[in-house]
Design a protein around this motif. Sequence first.
Motif, PDB file in Angstrom:
ATOM      1  N   UNK A 234       0.862  -1.181   0.000  1.00 16.83           N
ATOM      2  CA  UNK A 234       0.000   0.000   0.000  1.00 16.83           C
ATOM      3  C   UNK A 234       0.896   1.228   0.000  1.00 16.83           C
ATOM      4  N   UNK A 235       0.326   2.345  -0.372  1.00 16.08           N
ATOM      5  CA  UNK A 235       1.091   3.590  -0.296  1.00 16.08           C
ATOM      6  C   UNK A 235       1.199   3.986   1.174  1.00 16.08           C
ATOM      7  N   UNK A 236       1.992   4.996   1.446  1.00 14.57           N
ATOM      8  CA  UNK A 236       2.202   5.444   2.827  1.00 14.57           C
ATOM      9  C   UNK A 236       0.872   5.798   3.493  1.00 14.57           C
ATOM     10  N   UNK A 237      -0.042   6.363   2.711  1.00 12.80           N
ATOM     11  CA  UNK A 237      -1.324   6.742   3.308  1.00 12.80           C
ATOM     12  C   UNK A 237      -2.254   5.522   3.433  1.00 12.80           C
ATOM     13  N   UNK A 238      -1.771   4.345   3.057  1.00  7.21           N
ATOM     14  CA  UNK A 238      -2.552   3.126   3.277  1.00  7.21           C
ATOM     15  C   UNK A 238      -3.421   2.736   2.094  1.00  7.21           C
ATOM     16  N   UNK A 239      -3.303   3.469   1.006  1.00  6.04           N
ATOM     17  CA  UNK A 239      -4.114   3.153  -0.179  1.00  6.04           C
ATOM     18  C   UNK A 239      -3.542   1.948  -0.935  1.00  6.04           C
TER      19      UNK A 239
END
Length: 449
Positions: A234-239
Amino acid sequence: MTVTVRFAPSPTGLIHIGNLRTALFNWLYAKRRGGNFVLRFDDTDPERSREEYIAAIRDDLAWTGIVPDIEVRQSERASEHDAAADRLREMDRLYPAYETAGELERKRKLQLARRQPPVYDRAALSLSADERATLEVDGRQPHWRFLLDQEAVGWDDLVRGSQEIDAASLSDPVLVRADGSYLYTLPSVVDDIALGVTHVIRGEDHVANTAVQIELFQALGGEVPAFGHHNLLTTISGEGLSKRSGALSLQSLRERGLEPMAVACLAVLIGTSHPVAPHHDLDALQDVVDLGDVSRAPAKFDPDDLPALNAKLLHDTAYGDVRDRLAEAGVGGGDAFWTTVRQNLTTFPEITDWWAVVSGEADPDVTLDDDDRCFVARAAELLPADLDATSWGAWTGALKAETDRKGKALFMPLRLALTGRTHGPDLAPLLAIMGRERMLRRLTKAASA
Ligand code: GLU
């Protein structure tokens, strides 16, 4: 037993770094054990599957060093899927159901309102032959559901350990749509059996499918493979990543000049117990990481870490490993040039800029102050007649003794005059490559500008 794994993308878009994570876990698992890797294109959706994506996925895998032992397409195996569906019908494990999407949605809402689990109530099972005939005369085509054994299904997951799903909490899954086409579940299991897949390694978004698939393997008399579900990138923002994550497609990472092994190391090592460090080939990576090292938490990653990892990888890449690429890029200078300049690279293509700086005919335009101009003019006079690896030390030593300059004051005007840049590789090993004539020309130009 020969380990056989498969990577099974749907060719409906480009693959991204998250898909590569799955492909690599499969590849590393199999190769570590002397096994086979199957590339299976799940192309049963003719509308969305494209030939260009098949070619792109193949190329992307080859770029990272994955060369499948076998390649198959599900669309070429339709008769096997039909035969399996017929067998399930004969066993009464596949039954026709007629509810429309709207009817199913209403049932679901009612169940939720009554605080019941939204599990399909199997109403279709109690339709009589007459009722079914009437529905079909009315133009309703059935879809087909797999009759689950309503028991607990367990497996020892290669990543997540012991898992158990109570099949009674699941709806009987639809395997065949009303138009006769298959959802992913049945063809996947049929092909896994036919290909002798021993280990199904995939993202944890598929955990929920596993109980159903295990029941299908059993119903079809196949050997149930081992399963391993790894955490998702996931990306850092959790996406999560999707086919729309264009910038993280392997193709765009490749176009940015990143090394396949930098991308591979990040794709695999993030979210494991190992540091994200550069390794030079898949064999080396295979010795580092295995499925048991994958953590349960999501693998959050920052694409901005890729350039730094790429640079680290290049900084200790041996000349022998890039000789052909350098020749292809028209870069000379041999081992000495590569070994000196690699320290200054973030991506490989930047080497051509440095080659132009060191060996090009264009002399830099620089503006020095009066003192530096005199200094550079004197440097031209003191330039040794023959240039080798010791010349830089001798030359700057003589200049230092004569002018009392040291440190930046000594080196910066020389660097500027010779390269036009304030930063760059160690110049000592580059003098012989730059050549006396070019150096004199550049020093004289800077002295007189
Ligand atoms: N085609 C499926 C997907 O891309 C394969 C899943 C699996 O590995 O079983 O999600």
